[in-house]
Scaffold this motif. Structure first.
Motif, PDB file in Angstrom:
ATOM      1  N   ILE A 218     -19.210 -56.150  22.668  1.00  0.00           N
ATOM      2  CA  ILE A 218     -17.914 -55.550  22.960  1.00  0.00           C
ATOM      3  C   ILE A 218     -18.160 -54.364  23.881  1.00  0.00           C
ATOM      4  CG2 ILE A 218     -15.891 -54.399  21.975  1.00  0.00           C
ATOM      5  CD1 ILE A 218     -16.500 -55.997  19.369  1.00  0.00           C
ATOM      6  N   GLN A 219     -17.468 -54.346  25.009  1.00  0.00           N
ATOM      7  CA  GLN A 219     -17.697 -53.305  26.011  1.00  0.00           C
ATOM      8  C   GLN A 219     -16.579 -52.273  26.010  1.00  0.00           C
ATOM      9  OE1 GLN A 219     -18.162 -54.854  29.938  1.00  0.00           O
ATOM     10  NE2 GLN A 219     -19.625 -56.410  29.318  1.00  0.00           N
ATOM     11  N   GLN A 220     -16.968 -51.006  26.036  1.00  0.00           N
ATOM     12  CA  GLN A 220     -15.976 -49.950  26.175  1.00  0.00           C
ATOM     13  C   GLN A 220     -15.663 -49.781  27.655  1.00  0.00           C
ATOM     14  OE1 GLN A 220     -17.143 -46.045  24.801  1.00  0.00           O
ATOM     15  NE2 GLN A 220     -15.022 -45.443  24.534  1.00  0.00           N
ATOM     16  N   ILE A 221     -14.410 -49.493  27.956  1.00  0.00           N
ATOM     17  CA  ILE A 221     -13.992 -49.256  29.341  1.00  0.00           C
ATOM     18  C   ILE A 221     -13.072 -48.042  29.366  1.00  0.00           C
ATOM     19  CG2 ILE A 221     -12.078 -50.928  29.162  1.00  0.00           C
ATOM     20  CD1 ILE A 221     -12.704 -51.585  32.178  1.00  0.00           C
ATOM     21  N   LYS A 222     -13.294 -47.187  30.363  1.00  0.00           N
ATOM     22  CA  LYS A 222     -12.474 -45.985  30.501  1.00  0.00           C
ATOM     23  C   LYS A 222     -12.033 -45.840  31.951  1.00  0.00           C
ATOM     24  CE  LYS A 222     -14.621 -43.249  26.862  1.00  0.00           C
ATOM     25  NZ  LYS A 222     -15.242 -41.980  26.493  1.00  0.00           N
ATOM     26  N   GLY A 223     -10.751 -45.577  32.114  1.00  0.00           N
ATOM     27  CA  GLY A 223     -10.198 -45.294  33.425  1.00  0.00           C
ATOM     28  C   GLY A 223      -9.577 -43.910  33.387  1.00  0.00           C
ATOM     29  N   LYS A 224      -8.948 -43.527  34.466  1.00  0.00           N
ATOM     30  CA  LYS A 224      -8.343 -42.198  34.527  1.00  0.00           C
ATOM     31  C   LYS A 224      -7.245 -42.024  33.486  1.00  0.00           C
ATOM     32  CE  LYS A 224      -6.593 -38.876  37.864  1.00  0.00           C
ATOM     33  NZ  LYS A 224      -6.216 -38.630  39.247  1.00  0.00           N
ATOM     34  N   TYR A 225      -6.444 -43.072  33.263  1.00  0.00           N
ATOM     35  CA  TYR A 225      -5.295 -42.971  32.360  1.00  0.00           C
ATOM     36  C   TYR A 225      -5.356 -43.935  31.177  1.00  0.00           C
ATOM     37  CZ  TYR A 225      -3.429 -40.411  36.310  1.00  0.00           C
ATOM     38  OH  TYR A 225      -3.258 -39.514  37.323  1.00  0.00           O
ATOM     39  N   PHE A 226      -6.489 -44.596  30.994  1.00  0.00           N
ATOM     40  CA  PHE A 226      -6.579 -45.548  29.882  1.00  0.00           C
ATOM     41  C   PHE A 226      -8.004 -45.630  29.364  1.00  0.00           C
ATOM     42  CE2 PHE A 226      -7.744 -48.074  33.528  1.00  0.00           C
ATOM     43  CZ  PHE A 226      -8.738 -48.917  33.050  1.00  0.00           C
ATOM     44  N   GLU A 227      -8.101 -46.146  28.146  1.00  0.00           N
ATOM     45  CA  GLU A 227      -9.399 -46.332  27.508  1.00  0.00           C
ATOM     46  C   GLU A 227      -9.269 -47.455  26.505  1.00  0.00           C
ATOM     47  OE1 GLU A 227     -11.966 -43.621  24.391  1.00  0.00           O
ATOM     48  OE2 GLU A 227     -10.480 -42.635  25.635  1.00  0.00           O
ATOM     49  N   GLY A 228     -10.290 -48.270  26.407  1.00  0.00           N
ATOM     50  CA  GLY A 228     -10.223 -49.375  25.468  1.00  0.00           C
ATOM     51  C   GLY A 228     -11.519 -50.136  25.348  1.00  0.00           C
ATOM     52  N   TYR A 229     -11.428 -51.301  24.733  1.00  0.00           N
ATOM     53  CA  TYR A 229     -12.579 -52.172  24.524  1.00  0.00           C
ATOM     54  C   TYR A 229     -12.258 -53.578  24.998  1.00  0.00           C
ATOM     55  CZ  TYR A 229     -14.972 -48.650  21.771  1.00  0.00           C
ATOM     56  OH  TYR A 229     -15.604 -47.501  21.383  1.00  0.00           O
ATOM     57  N   ILE A 230     -13.224 -54.169  25.688  1.00  0.00           N
ATOM     58  CA  ILE A 230     -13.126 -55.550  26.151  1.00  0.00           C
ATOM     59  C   ILE A 230     -13.862 -56.419  25.138  1.00  0.00           C
ATOM     60  CG2 ILE A 230     -13.736 -57.178  27.966  1.00  0.00           C
ATOM     61  CD1 ILE A 230     -13.827 -54.734  29.900  1.00  0.00           C
ATOM     62  N   PHE A 231     -13.151 -57.377  24.564  1.00  0.00           N
ATOM     63  CA  PHE A 231     -13.757 -58.291  23.610  1.00  0.00           C
ATOM     64  C   PHE A 231     -14.244 -59.528  24.356  1.00  0.00           C
ATOM     65  CE2 PHE A 231     -11.693 -55.341  20.992  1.00  0.00           C
ATOM     66  CZ  PHE A 231     -12.278 -55.412  19.733  1.00  0.00           C
ATOM     67  N   PRO A 232     -15.470 -59.954  24.090  1.00  0.00           N
ATOM     68  CA  PRO A 232     -16.058 -61.056  24.856  1.00  0.00           C
ATOM     69  C   PRO A 232     -15.473 -62.411  24.506  1.00  0.00           C
ATOM     70  CG  PRO A 232     -17.515 -60.452  23.069  1.00  0.00           C
ATOM     71  CD  PRO A 232     -16.373 -59.450  23.064  1.00  0.00           C
ATOM     72  N   LYS A 233     -15.743 -63.362  25.364  1.00  0.00           N
ATOM     73  CA  LYS A 233     -15.322 -64.748  25.174  1.00  0.00           C
ATOM     74  C   LYS A 233     -15.770 -65.273  23.812  1.00  0.00           C
ATOM     75  CE  LYS A 233     -16.088 -69.271  27.229  1.00  0.00           C
ATOM     76  NZ  LYS A 233     -16.517 -70.008  28.407  1.00  0.00           N
ATOM     77  N   THR A 234     -16.892 -64.783  23.330  1.00  0.00           N
ATOM     78  CA  THR A 234     -17.463 -65.268  22.071  1.00  0.00           C
ATOM     79  C   THR A 234     -16.784 -64.694  20.834  1.00  0.00           C
ATOM     80  OG1 THR A 234     -19.113 -63.516  22.227  1.00  0.00           O
ATOM     81  CG2 THR A 234     -19.731 -65.690  23.067  1.00  0.00           C
ATOM     82  N   TYR A 235     -15.910 -63.691  21.005  1.00  0.00           N
ATOM     83  CA  TYR A 235     -15.208 -63.111  19.855  1.00  0.00           C
ATOM     84  C   TYR A 235     -14.170 -64.123  19.369  1.00  0.00           C
ATOM     85  CZ  TYR A 235     -12.596 -59.818  16.956  1.00  0.00           C
ATOM     86  OH  TYR A 235     -11.988 -59.195  15.897  1.00  0.00           O
ATOM     87  N   THR A 236     -14.285 -64.553  18.114  1.00  0.00           N
ATOM     88  CA  THR A 236     -13.433 -65.648  17.628  1.00  0.00           C
ATOM     89  C   THR A 236     -12.571 -65.278  16.434  1.00  0.00           C
ATOM     90  OG1 THR A 236     -15.237 -66.442  16.244  1.00  0.00           O
ATOM     91  CG2 THR A 236     -15.004 -67.448  18.435  1.00  0.00           C
ATOM     92  N   ASP A 237     -12.605 -64.043  15.974  1.00  0.00           N
ATOM     93  CA  ASP A 237     -11.834 -63.679  14.791  1.00  0.00           C
ATOM     94  C   ASP A 237     -10.329 -63.729  15.017  1.00  0.00           C
ATOM     95  OD1 ASP A 237     -14.148 -63.363  13.433  1.00  0.00           O
ATOM     96  OD2 ASP A 237     -14.092 -61.183  13.371  1.00  0.00           O
ATOM     97  N   PHE A 238      -9.901 -63.607  16.263  1.00  0.00           N
ATOM     98  CA  PHE A 238      -8.473 -63.578  16.554  1.00  0.00           C
ATOM     99  C   PHE A 238      -8.233 -64.040  17.978  1.00  0.00           C
ATOM    100  CE2 PHE A 238      -4.718 -61.215  18.127  1.00  0.00           C
ATOM    101  CZ  PHE A 238      -3.776 -61.820  17.308  1.00  0.00           C
ATOM    102  N   ILE A 239      -7.452 -65.094  18.143  1.00  0.00           N
ATOM    103  CA  ILE A 239      -7.099 -65.563  19.484  1.00  0.00           C
ATOM    104  C   ILE A 239      -5.575 -65.496  19.588  1.00  0.00           C
ATOM    105  CG2 ILE A 239      -7.169 -67.460  21.120  1.00  0.00           C
ATOM    106  CD1 ILE A 239      -9.808 -68.288  19.830  1.00  0.00           C
ATOM    107  N   PRO A 240      -5.053 -64.559  20.385  1.00  0.00           N
ATOM    108  CA  PRO A 240      -3.631 -64.221  20.369  1.00  0.00           C
ATOM    109  C   PRO A 240      -2.701 -65.058  21.244  1.00  0.00           C
ATOM    110  CG  PRO A 240      -4.791 -62.757  21.808  1.00  0.00           C
ATOM    111  CD  PRO A 240      -5.827 -63.671  21.212  1.00  0.00           C
TER     112      PRO A 240
END
Length: 150
Positions: free
Chosen positions: A11-33
């Motif tokens: 899981i990768q953290q990503i930060k921009g000037k006005y946002f911050e979050g986490y990118i969940f990889p293709k392999t993450y399977t606990d929840f597909i929305p």
């Protein structure tokens, strides 16, 4: 827009000037929305930047009904920087790349302890918790889902 991504297991953290979050990889399977997804992809930094740009351009119009945003519940398009994000990439049955973005209010310290490890699903909580989909292929924001209040 400047952005930095930091690897933390898959899981990768990503930060921009006005946002911050986490990118969940293709392999993450606990929840597909997204229903009708035929495949998954791991969003890259440029995908997130494009999704955030589309979000900023189209959210106020998509949110014109202000569903579940009365009283003390924030108006989401006016408070975008107050949310942390979670991103999941999906390929639809017609081949479009879609990023599902889950929003969690920054001041919810209890929930935020987990948000870099698992997709956060909150029942109720009004507009402190919401999600939306961004079709990167078509440049379109859609399927806005804002939590209700108990």
């Amino acid at each position: 827009m400047h952005c930095s991504a930091q690897k933390d297991s898959n899981i990768q953290q990503i930060k921009g000037k006005y946002f911050e979050g986490y990118i969940f990889p293709k392999t993450y399977t606990d929840f597909i929305p997204i229903e009708n997804a035929t495949d998954r992809f791991t969003p890259q930094q440029e995908d997130i930047l494009k999704a955030e740009e589309i979000l900023n351009e189209q959210l106020a119009n998509l949110n014109r009904d202000l569903l579940n945003q009365t009283g003390s519940c924030p108006i989401i398009h006016k408070k975008l920087s107050k949310y942390k994000r979670q991103y999941i990439g999906i390929i639809t049955e017609n081949g479009d790349k879609v990023v599902w973005i889950n929003f969690v209010w920054k001041k919810d310290k209890g929930v935020l302890k987990k948000y870099g490890n698992e997709i956060i699903i909150i029942i109720d909580g009004c507009s402190y918790y919401w999600n939306v989909k961004v079709n990167l292929t078509k440049g379109k924001l859609f399927d806005l889902n804002i939590n209700g209040s108990a």
